[in-house]
Design an enzyme around this catalytic site. Structure first.
Site, PDB file in Angstrom:
ATOM      1  N   VAL A 169       0.836  -1.196   0.000  1.00  0.00           N
ATOM      2  CA  VAL A 169       0.000   0.000   0.000  1.00  0.00           C
ATOM      3  C   VAL A 169       0.874   1.250   0.000  1.00  0.00           C
ATOM      4  CG1 VAL A 169      -1.751   1.318   1.260  1.00  0.00           C
ATOM      5  CG2 VAL A 169      -1.940  -1.167   1.103  1.00  0.00           C
ATOM      6  N   ALA A 183       2.579  -1.497   8.986  1.00  0.00           N
ATOM      7  CA  ALA A 183       1.845  -2.372   9.907  1.00  0.00           C
ATOM      8  C   ALA A 183       2.553  -3.714  10.006  1.00  0.00           C
ATOM      9  CB  ALA A 183       0.405  -2.579   9.422  1.00  0.00           C
ATOM     10  N   TYR A 184       2.267  -4.426  11.083  1.00  0.00           N
ATOM     11  CA  TYR A 184       2.662  -5.833  11.199  1.00  0.00           C
ATOM     12  C   TYR A 184       1.515  -6.632  10.594  1.00  0.00           C
ATOM     13  CZ  TYR A 184       4.247 -10.242  13.264  1.00  0.00           C
ATOM     14  OH  TYR A 184       4.689 -11.531  13.438  1.00  0.00           O
ATOM     15  N   THR A 220      -8.612  -3.221   9.503  1.00  0.00           N
ATOM     16  CA  THR A 220      -8.888  -4.488   8.848  1.00  0.00           C
ATOM     17  C   THR A 220     -10.238  -5.085   9.211  1.00  0.00           C
ATOM     18  OG1 THR A 220      -8.103  -6.796   8.693  1.00  0.00           O
ATOM     19  CG2 THR A 220      -7.660  -5.638  10.733  1.00  0.00           C
ATOM     20  N   TYR A 246      -3.499 -10.794  15.267  1.00  0.00           N
ATOM     21  CA  TYR A 246      -3.428  -9.671  14.331  1.00  0.00           C
ATOM     22  C   TYR A 246      -4.660  -8.784  14.484  1.00  0.00           C
ATOM     23  CZ  TYR A 246      -3.774  -7.167   9.885  1.00  0.00           C
ATOM     24  OH  TYR A 246      -3.923  -6.204   8.931  1.00  0.00           O
ATOM     25  N   TRP A 263      -8.694  -7.921   2.443  1.00  0.00           N
ATOM     26  CA  TRP A 263      -8.066  -8.790   1.449  1.00  0.00           C
ATOM     27  C   TRP A 263      -7.174  -7.987   0.503  1.00  0.00           C
ATOM     28  CZ3 TRP A 263     -11.776 -13.222  -0.495  1.00  0.00           C
ATOM     29  CH2 TRP A 263     -12.294 -13.903   0.606  1.00  0.00           C
TER      30      TRP A 263
END
Length: 302
Positions: A12, A59-60, A100, A124, A149
């Site tokens: 991203v 992000a992780y 998310t 997560y 996704w």
């Protein structure tokens, strides 16, 4: 306008670097320049840049690894997000952050709205939810965009995995009982640029309101349907040596993973549409554009 972008080399972040450039001066950092695993370094970094807008694309995201590394995921996805929000508030800057569908348990039969009850199934999801909460608690001007996704021409993602396997195997077996919306990094970046433009106008007019929004492509499918569309598009393009002749549907039980996944991940985008009035492409339309980018660009799948 000066924009601080984290996660420059991610799928991203790479697209954002391109999409945000017309808006002003983009100061983009990779993991070495902005290490979110060390939240204590965030405030000094932001102060040195003096941005008008912060876009946090770092992000992780290793969902299965997070089951064993939840403390690290917490630092990156939650603690650092809170630090970014606090630093943005001090500078009166706008923070744009991504979250998310994994904050939900996937038991709904209807698309999730922003304030439906959250119940993450995995580490997560828990850390991303904590990040949302840390940003809201910090105050200031912020927008959190939940998406689903995510895939793109770079990084580890489902599209690139299916194309690589499609060149190696005659048969692919892909989960068909998890439903969601593939959303390209390219579309996320393009929409984000337009969201920021709108938000900055609202801020100038004293009409801005911080908030949480769902932002995905339109339509829905399952992983099997997504994989089938990828292989079909690649075969038609004729630029890759696709060996796969069959994509077989399987259940999640047949493909166990360390982290549980929600069975239904479709998000309701009505609130986003009403606020920003932007075109969100159908996932198939967005996939076609990304396939063009990947195949024409000759990106490696390794």
């Amino acid at each position: 306008m000066r924009i601080l972008l984290t996660g420059r080399n991610g799928q991203v972040g790479w697209e954002l670097h391109r999409a945000l450039a017309p808006l002003g001066d983009v100061v983009a950092f990779d993991r070495q320049g902005a290490d979110l695993s060390r939240p204590e370094t965030i405030a000094p970094l932001v102060a040195s840049v003096q941005p008008d807008v912060i876009v946090n694309a770092a992000a992780y995201t290793a969902v299965d690894n997070a089951e064993k590394e939840e403390a690290l995921a917490q630092r990156v996805n939650a603690d650092a997000a809170g630090e970014l929000a606090g630093a943005a508030r001090k500078l009166k800057a706008l923070l744009v952050h991504y979250s998310t569908d994994y904050v939900f348990d996937g038991r709904s039969a209807e698309p999730y709205r922003e304030h439906d009850p959250v119940a993450p199934l995995n580490a997560y999801g828990r850390t991303k939810l904590a990040g949302e909460q840390a940003i809201e608690a910090a105050g200031g001007d912020w927008l959190t965009l939940r998406t689903t996704w995510v895939y793109g021409v770079r990084g580890r993602n489902f599209l690139r995995t299916m194309l690589r396997l499609g060149c190696e195997r005659e048969t692919l077996r892909v989960v068909a009982d998890q439903i969601g919306v593939p959303t390209s990094a390219r579309m996320i970046a393009d929409l984000t640029a337009q969201v920021i433009s709108r938000a900055q106008r609202e801020r100038s007019d004293g009409a801005f309101a911080s908030g949480l929004f769902h932002m995905t492509a339109s339509g829905r499918t399952d992983w099997h349907g997504f994989a089938s569309a990828i292989i079909s598009a690649a075969r038609e393009a004729g630029r890759l040596p696709i060996k796969t002749t069959s994509v077989e549907p399987i259940t999640s039980r047949e493909f166990p993973t360390p982290a549980a996944r929600p069975g239904f991940s479709v998000l309701d985008n009505s609130r986003f549409d009403e606020r920003f009035r932007l075109h969100r492409m159908d996932w198939r339309e967005a996939l076609a554009l990304v396939m063009d980018d990947l195949l024409v660009g000759g990106s490696s799948l390794n």
